[in-house]
Design a protein around this motif. Structure first.
Motif, mmCIF file in Angstrom:
data_model
loop_
_atom_site.group_PDB
_atom_site.id
_atom_site.type_symbol
_atom_site.label_atom_id
_atom_site.label_comp_id
_atom_site.label_asym_id
_atom_site.label_seq_id
_atom_site.Cartn_x
_atom_site.Cartn_y
_atom_site.Cartn_z
ATOM 1 N N GLU A 121 -19.239 -44.390 -49.582
ATOM 2 C CA GLU A 121 -18.592 -46.052 -49.234
ATOM 3 C C GLU A 121 -18.977 -46.781 -49.021
ATOM 4 O O GLU A 121 -20.121 -47.372 -48.517
ATOM 5 N N PRO A 122 -18.370 -47.940 -49.509
ATOM 6 C CA PRO A 122 -19.344 -49.783 -49.353
ATOM 7 C C PRO A 122 -19.169 -50.370 -48.116
ATOM 8 O O PRO A 122 -20.025 -51.374 -47.793
ATOM 9 N N ASP A 123 -18.256 -50.171 -47.138
ATOM 10 C CA ASP A 123 -18.013 -50.710 -46.084
ATOM 11 C C ASP A 123 -18.460 -50.265 -44.456
ATOM 12 O O ASP A 123 -18.610 -50.504 -43.541
ATOM 13 N N LYS A 124 -19.275 -48.923 -44.986
ATOM 14 C CA LYS A 124 -19.388 -47.860 -43.662
ATOM 15 C C LYS A 124 -20.959 -47.755 -43.910
ATOM 16 O O LYS A 124 -21.037 -47.505 -44.772
ATOM 17 N N THR A 125 -21.568 -47.259 -42.795
ATOM 18 C CA THR A 125 -23.007 -46.281 -42.886
ATOM 19 C C THR A 125 -22.501 -45.867 -42.781
ATOM 20 O O THR A 125 -23.617 -44.428 -43.623
ATOM 21 N N VAL A 126 -22.035 -44.321 -42.322
ATOM 22 C CA VAL A 126 -21.556 -43.152 -41.895
ATOM 23 C C VAL A 126 -19.829 -43.327 -41.781
ATOM 24 O O VAL A 126 -19.436 -44.040 -41.163
ATOM 25 N N SER A 127 -19.217 -42.261 -42.908
ATOM 26 C CA SER A 127 -17.873 -41.869 -43.329
ATOM 27 C C SER A 127 -18.335 -40.031 -43.224
ATOM 28 O O SER A 127 -18.986 -39.262 -44.457
ATOM 29 N N VAL A 128 -17.780 -39.544 -42.582
ATOM 30 C CA VAL A 128 -17.490 -38.159 -42.300
ATOM 31 C C VAL A 128 -16.457 -37.675 -42.415
ATOM 32 O O VAL A 128 -15.550 -37.973 -42.166
ATOM 33 N N VAL A 129 -15.940 -36.133 -44.206
ATOM 34 C CA VAL A 129 -14.931 -35.911 -44.664
ATOM 35 C C VAL A 129 -14.442 -34.321 -44.223
ATOM 36 O O VAL A 129 -15.644 -33.818 -44.754
ATOM 37 N N SER A 130 -13.863 -33.667 -43.572
ATOM 38 C CA SER A 130 -14.301 -32.183 -43.243
ATOM 39 C C SER A 130 -12.882 -31.754 -43.253
ATOM 40 O O SER A 130 -11.704 -31.904 -43.726
ATOM 41 N N ARG A 131 -12.845 -30.942 -44.663
ATOM 42 C CA ARG A 131 -11.328 -29.808 -44.565
ATOM 43 C C ARG A 131 -11.630 -28.688 -44.542
ATOM 44 O O ARG A 131 -12.657 -28.221 -44.998
ATOM 45 N N GLN A 132 -10.267 -27.777 -43.668
ATOM 46 C CA GLN A 132 -10.693 -26.291 -43.966
ATOM 47 C C GLN A 132 -9.534 -25.619 -43.657
ATOM 48 O O GLN A 132 -8.519 -26.110 -43.571
ATOM 49 N N THR A 133 -9.611 -24.631 -45.017
ATOM 50 C CA THR A 133 -8.612 -24.189 -45.452
ATOM 51 C C THR A 133 -8.561 -22.424 -45.388
ATOM 52 O O THR A 133 -9.329 -22.165 -45.914
ATOM 53 N N VAL A 134 -7.362 -22.109 -45.047
ATOM 54 C CA VAL A 134 -7.075 -20.193 -45.007
ATOM 55 C C VAL A 134 -5.799 -20.024 -45.885
ATOM 56 O O VAL A 134 -4.953 -21.105 -45.960
ATOM 57 N N PRO A 162 -2.638 -10.746 -65.466
ATOM 58 C CA PRO A 162 -1.735 -11.217 -64.381
ATOM 59 C C PRO A 162 -2.205 -12.800 -63.181
ATOM 60 O O PRO A 162 -2.852 -12.209 -62.772
ATOM 61 N N SER A 163 -1.792 -13.574 -63.474
ATOM 62 C CA SER A 163 -0.696 -14.759 -62.271
ATOM 63 C C SER A 163 -0.552 -14.422 -61.539
ATOM 64 O O SER A 163 -0.151 -12.638 -60.941
ATOM 65 N N ASP A 164 -1.422 -14.646 -60.341
ATOM 66 C CA ASP A 164 -1.238 -14.424 -58.922
ATOM 67 C C ASP A 164 0.366 -14.620 -58.574
ATOM 68 O O ASP A 164 1.072 -15.790 -58.986
ATOM 69 N N GLY A 165 0.650 -14.040 -57.906
ATOM 70 C CA GLY A 165 1.755 -13.898 -56.781
ATOM 71 C C GLY A 165 1.879 -14.502 -56.116
ATOM 72 O O GLY A 165 1.892 -15.501 -55.823
ATOM 73 N N ARG A 166 2.794 -14.594 -55.540
ATOM 74 C CA ARG A 166 3.375 -15.391 -54.117
ATOM 75 C C ARG A 166 2.450 -15.601 -53.000
ATOM 76 O O ARG A 166 1.589 -14.329 -52.366
ATOM 77 N N SER A 167 1.669 -17.191 -52.554
ATOM 78 C CA SER A 167 0.012 -17.184 -51.714
ATOM 79 C C SER A 167 0.729 -18.525 -51.262
ATOM 80 O O SER A 167 1.489 -19.179 -51.281
ATOM 81 N N PHE A 168 0.032 -18.383 -49.669
ATOM 82 C CA PHE A 168 0.020 -19.102 -48.543
ATOM 83 C C PHE A 168 -0.806 -19.894 -48.606
ATOM 84 O O PHE A 168 -1.792 -19.417 -49.019
ATOM 85 N N PHE A 169 -0.373 -21.072 -48.277
ATOM 86 C CA PHE A 169 -2.227 -21.875 -47.524
ATOM 87 C C PHE A 169 -1.608 -22.882 -46.691
ATOM 88 O O PHE A 169 -1.000 -23.507 -46.471
ATOM 89 N N LEU A 170 -3.176 -23.678 -45.368
ATOM 90 C CA LEU A 170 -2.760 -23.184 -44.346
ATOM 91 C C LEU A 170 -4.374 -24.826 -44.718
ATOM 92 O O LEU A 170 -4.858 -24.474 -44.746
ATOM 93 N N THR A 171 -4.170 -25.868 -44.612
ATOM 94 C CA THR A 171 -5.000 -26.886 -44.441
ATOM 95 C C THR A 171 -5.273 -28.371 -43.331
ATOM 96 O O THR A 171 -4.435 -28.793 -43.293
ATOM 97 N N VAL A 172 -6.422 -28.519 -43.081
ATOM 98 C CA VAL A 172 -6.975 -29.153 -41.312
ATOM 99 C C VAL A 172 -7.951 -29.819 -41.797
ATOM 100 O O VAL A 172 -8.711 -29.134 -42.388
ATOM 101 N N ALA A 173 -7.411 -31.880 -41.730
ATOM 102 C CA ALA A 173 -8.352 -32.612 -42.735
ATOM 103 C C ALA A 173 -8.721 -33.871 -41.056
ATOM 104 O O ALA A 173 -7.828 -34.000 -40.940
ATOM 105 N N VAL A 174 -10.102 -33.682 -41.470
ATOM 106 C CA VAL A 174 -10.250 -35.381 -40.362
ATOM 107 C C VAL A 174 -11.186 -36.126 -40.916
ATOM 108 O O VAL A 174 -12.212 -35.714 -42.354
ATOM 109 N N LYS A 175 -10.433 -37.261 -41.008
ATOM 110 C CA LYS A 175 -11.862 -38.404 -41.635
ATOM 111 C C LYS A 175 -11.962 -39.190 -40.249
ATOM 112 O O LYS A 175 -11.217 -39.686 -40.000
ATOM 113 N N TRP A 176 -13.430 -39.182 -40.005
ATOM 114 C CA TRP A 176 -14.031 -40.613 -39.323
ATOM 115 C C TRP A 176 -14.729 -41.496 -39.870
ATOM 116 O O TRP A 176 -15.988 -40.810 -40.859
#
Length: 816
Positions: free
Chosen positions: A251-264, A802-816
């Motif tokens: 990031e060119p304009d910030k001293t610290v920038s954090v991204v967190s992504r959690q997926t189940v 065999p390729s995978d059958g139907r599957s579900f995913f949920l992600t929560v992402a934050v950025k500051w």
């Protein structure tokens, strides 16, 4: 008395006037540039103390009349030149006086122009980016931030949906390995592309073993650049071209920038991605860490993966910067093995392999330096290295339905890779008369080393990667141990000649020197139908193959308007035989000892562009000619078992049309309307391909379809948005394809060759974003289709995967 006085005064005055007129003269001068000697046109010349101003003509000449003789002070002023103040003795005879002005050239500070990134349509590489030339080449750029898709699983079917003609193998739920091909190229671990991260190689060995066991997390990728076969002149000789992962920058304009992504997700899937980035004065940094695990759609499919990356850059001056990057990835995956055609038809989710494991440890290093030598020229130097291992362990008999017992010894293959290289590129923009051009010169040195050991692994079920010997057989009798050192040196050049503001021609050349060595010992294991060892033979072998060659290419671009381009190119290609082609033991495979390198060419002719803000398109014809194509043919051994024979099958020609279009439906209906809260766009890409063997010494092959070429490859989707909400639905359809040159329909007991039936897959994703928070959800294989994309010849098979059958995913992402 007064008359004589007035008479004298008048006489003196008249005499003085005539004397002054007699002393006036004119100054004739010429103004030229100091360095070039060219005339300076329109230069203003002032005489100090006088109101007289002169201006130079097209020859740089000026004249100032009625100027007193003697020393005068002059001032010169011209746009684009340094001002000049000087004194000159005006010659009484009016002779020409020369003056010179220096051009005004100043190095301005870098200006960064930022704008919101467009989210409509695909992107393409510009003609020149950094120190690379992409003029007249078929290119695609994927920006993950623009996608409404499942990024946590590296789902290639969704990520690469907008690239026409790609054939994608799906082997695991976690997206641990990327396997893409196209135009009849084997998708196995993307081995027919030159695969790079931030412009340096990341595969096991760029020439000797170009398989990619490491794939960066899509969440860490800024752009994916894909250039088809014409990239062979700058990036190596592969038929596929270039696949480059450009990771996120600091990031060119910030001293610290954090991204967190959690997926189940389904089947125990969990993904945690976390990054930190920033700039402190001249130092900038970016780092991420990812942990991923899952149990898989089939039994015996558990995996654990860890990836970490650090990027540090320092801007010494405005024109010089350096950077260093380190990447680590390791994972352990249990592999459920392959199925026969009958097993797949009975229950695609079953697994009869509990003891098969695969482990990878990948470490990449890179140091780079960039110089801006002048406003027109740049120099980039990359030094890179790889230290990695891969280990595969399992029970993999020729009969995939054979039950696995804990007391059976397992096959174990280990590979150790130690590679390093240096690549330098110099790019210069120049003027030649009234024409402009861009010249690229580059050189590369690469040193590779692969140590491959194959033998027997222990009994039991655990991931125990130790070599052991069968009872009654010494350790050395039952395995192979090979070292594959190699060297590669290359020089290359490309040049854009701008013939006009609409037409450019780009020729290029590459000289390649390859020195491949194979030395070691190998054993041949003969088993009975129950998998027991009947006999073992052992031999020594040493091979040396040095070769040098030149390949060339030519591209042409015509832009009648800025938003439309007709492009074409043709480039030679070359692919050397790999280490696995030279020597590896596989119970379901036989390798021709006389394998030769592949040669050929690829060509594209296309039209691409935009229409207003509502349509973007790219339609192209392509041809790929293969000489000495390495392929697989179904054959039989003395015991009448089905085997896969790998050899130079023959000459093949692959022709096709690849098309892509995306339409912003709301803008198409109301072109002049301002963007609102609603958005609606749809895309589609269609590839119609015909690949046939035109010559072969193997009976029954000439005229057959080329492997991995579905006649129809269709991907289409729709994206809708309302404010912070976005949603997408995507469909993928591939017609049937074959895995060997004999057009085998079924693979018999080994199932390693045969037909891959047509399949259709649906995916859906949604997202919501507000300030620092983002929520994502996705359903892969929405209709729960039962299908497969691959018949594995060894690990992680052999057999149908065999390729995978139907599957579900949920992600929560934050950025500051």
């Amino acid at each position: 008395m007064r008359f004589p006085v007035y008479s004298v005064a008048l006489a003196v005055s008249v005499l003085s006037s005539f004397t002054a007129v007699a002393q006036q003269t004119r100054l004739q001068g010429r103004v030229r540039e100091t360095d070039t000697g060219q005339p300076v046109v329109g230069c203003e010349v002032y005489v100090r103390g006088s109101r007289q101003i002169a201006r130079t003509d097209s020859a740089g000449l000026f004249t100032i009349a009625k100027l007193p003789a003697g020393r005068q002070q002059l001032q010169f002023s011209s746009i684009g030149h340094e001002p000049l103040k000087t004194e000159v003795d005006v010659p009484a005879d009016g002779s020409l006086v020369d003056f010179t002005l220096a051009r005004r050239e100043r190095q301005l500070k870098e200006v960064v122009v930022a704008a919101p990134q467009g989210r409509f349509g695909p992107q393409r590489l510009r003609e020149v980016e950094g120190t690379a030339i992409f003029a007249a080449k078929k290119s695609d750029v994927i920006v993950p931030d623009n996608l409404v898709a499942n990024l946590a699983t590296n789902n290639a079917r969704q990520v690469y949906a907008r690239v026409a003609g790609l054939n994608i193998w799906e082997s695991d739920q976690g997206g641990l390995q990327l396997s893409i091909g196209g135009r009849g190229l084997d998708p196995n671990r993307t081995s027919n592309f030159n695969v790079r991260q931030n412009n340096y190689d990341i595969s096991a060995d760029a020439l000797g073993y170009p398989e990619s066991y490491y794939t960066p997390p899509v969440e860490a990728i800024k752009r994916i650049q894909l250039v088809r076969g014409a990239a062979s002149l700058q990036y190596g000789t592969q038929f596929g071209g270039l696949l480059n992962f450009e990771l996120r920058a600091p990031e060119p304009d910030k001293t610290v920038s954090v991204v967190s992504r959690q997926t189940v997700g389904s089947y125990g899937f969990f993904n945690s991605f976390n990054s930190v980035s920033g700039t402190i004065k001249k130092l900038s940094y970016y780092a991420f860490a990812q942990y991923k695990q899952g149990d898989g759609w089939r039994p015996n499919s558990h995996f654990d993966s860890k990836t970490a990356y650090a990027d540090v850059r320092y801007q010494f001056t405005e024109n010089f910067k350096v950077g260093a990057q380190v990447t680590h990835m390791d994972y352990l995956a249990q592999q459920p093995g392959g199925l026969s055609d009958a097993q797949f038809a009975q229950n695609a989710r079953q697994s009869n392999r509990e003891r098969n494991w695969f482990a990878v440890d990948w470490n990449l290093f890179n140091v780079s330096a960039d110089w801006k030598l002048s406003p027109q020229s740049n120099l980039n130097v990359l030094a890179f290295g790889l230290r990695a291992t891969r280990k595969s362990l399992g029970f993999r008999p020729n009969q995939v339905e054979l039950p696995d017992k804990d007391f059976y010894l397992r096959d174990l293959i280990t590979g150790e890779f130690r590679n390093y290289g240096v690549e330098a590129r110099y790019l210069n923009r120049y003027q030649l008369g009234r024409k402009s051009g861009v010249l690229l010169l580059g050189t590369r040195y690469y040193n590779g080393y692969n140590h491959s050991v194959q033998g027997f692994g222990p009994t039991g079920r655990g991931a125990d990667f130790r070599f052991v010997g069968p009872e009654g057989v010494t350790f050395a009798d039952g395995f192979s141990d090979f070292k594959f050192p190699n060297q590669n040196m290359a020089v290359f050049a490309e040049n854009i000649f701008y013939l006009s503001d609409k037409v450019s021609v780009t020729p290029g050349l590459r000289y390649e020197y390859i020195r491949t060595t194979s030395q070691g010992t190998y054993g041949t294991v003969i088993r009975d139908n129950a998998g027991n060892i009947d006999a073992i033979t052992q031999s020594s072998e040493q091979r040396l193959s040095p070769r040098g060659f030149v390949i060339g290419g030519l591209g042409v671009s015509y832009k009648p308007v800025e938003t439309r381009e007709l492009y074409g190119n043709i480039s030679q290609n070359y692919r050397s035989i790999t280490f696995s082609d030279m020597r590896i033991a596989n119970p379901s495979a036989v390798i021709d000892p006389n394998l030769q390198d592949e040669r050929g060419y690829s060509a594209d002719l296309g039209l691409r562009g935009e229409q207003g803000q509502w349509l973007t398109y790219d339609v192209s014809l392509f041809a790929l000619q293969y000489g000495n194509r390495i392929g697989e043919v179904q054959t039989y051994n003395a015991a009448d078992r089905v085997l896969r024979r790998r050899s130079n099958v023959g000459r093949a020609l692959i022709l096709g049309v690849e098309s892509y279009a995306e339409v912003d439906l709301l803008r198409a209906l109301h072109p002049t309307a301002e963007p609102g809260r609603w958005s609606l766009a749809t895309f589609g890409n269609l590839a119609l391909i015909r690949g046939r063997y035109t010559q072969s010494d193997i009976a029954g092959v000439k005229g057959n379809p080329v492997e991995f070429v579905p006649d129809v490859n269709l991907k289409a989707g729709t994206r809708v948005g309302f404010g912070p909400f976005k949603g997408s639905v995507q469909a993928t359809y591939l017609s049937k394809q074959y895995t060997d040159a004999t057009k085998a329909e079924l693979g018999g007991v080994s199932a390693v060759v045969g037909r891959i039936p047509a399949y259709t897959v649906l995916d859906a994703s949604v997202s919501w974003e507000r300030r620092w928070l983002k929520l994502e959800g996705s359903v892969n294989n929405l209709a729960n289709a039962v299908y497969f994309t691959r018949r594995a010849t060894g690990y992680p098979g052999p057999g149908i995967l065999p390729s995978d059958g139907r599957s579900f995913f949920l992600t929560v992402a934050v950025k500051w």
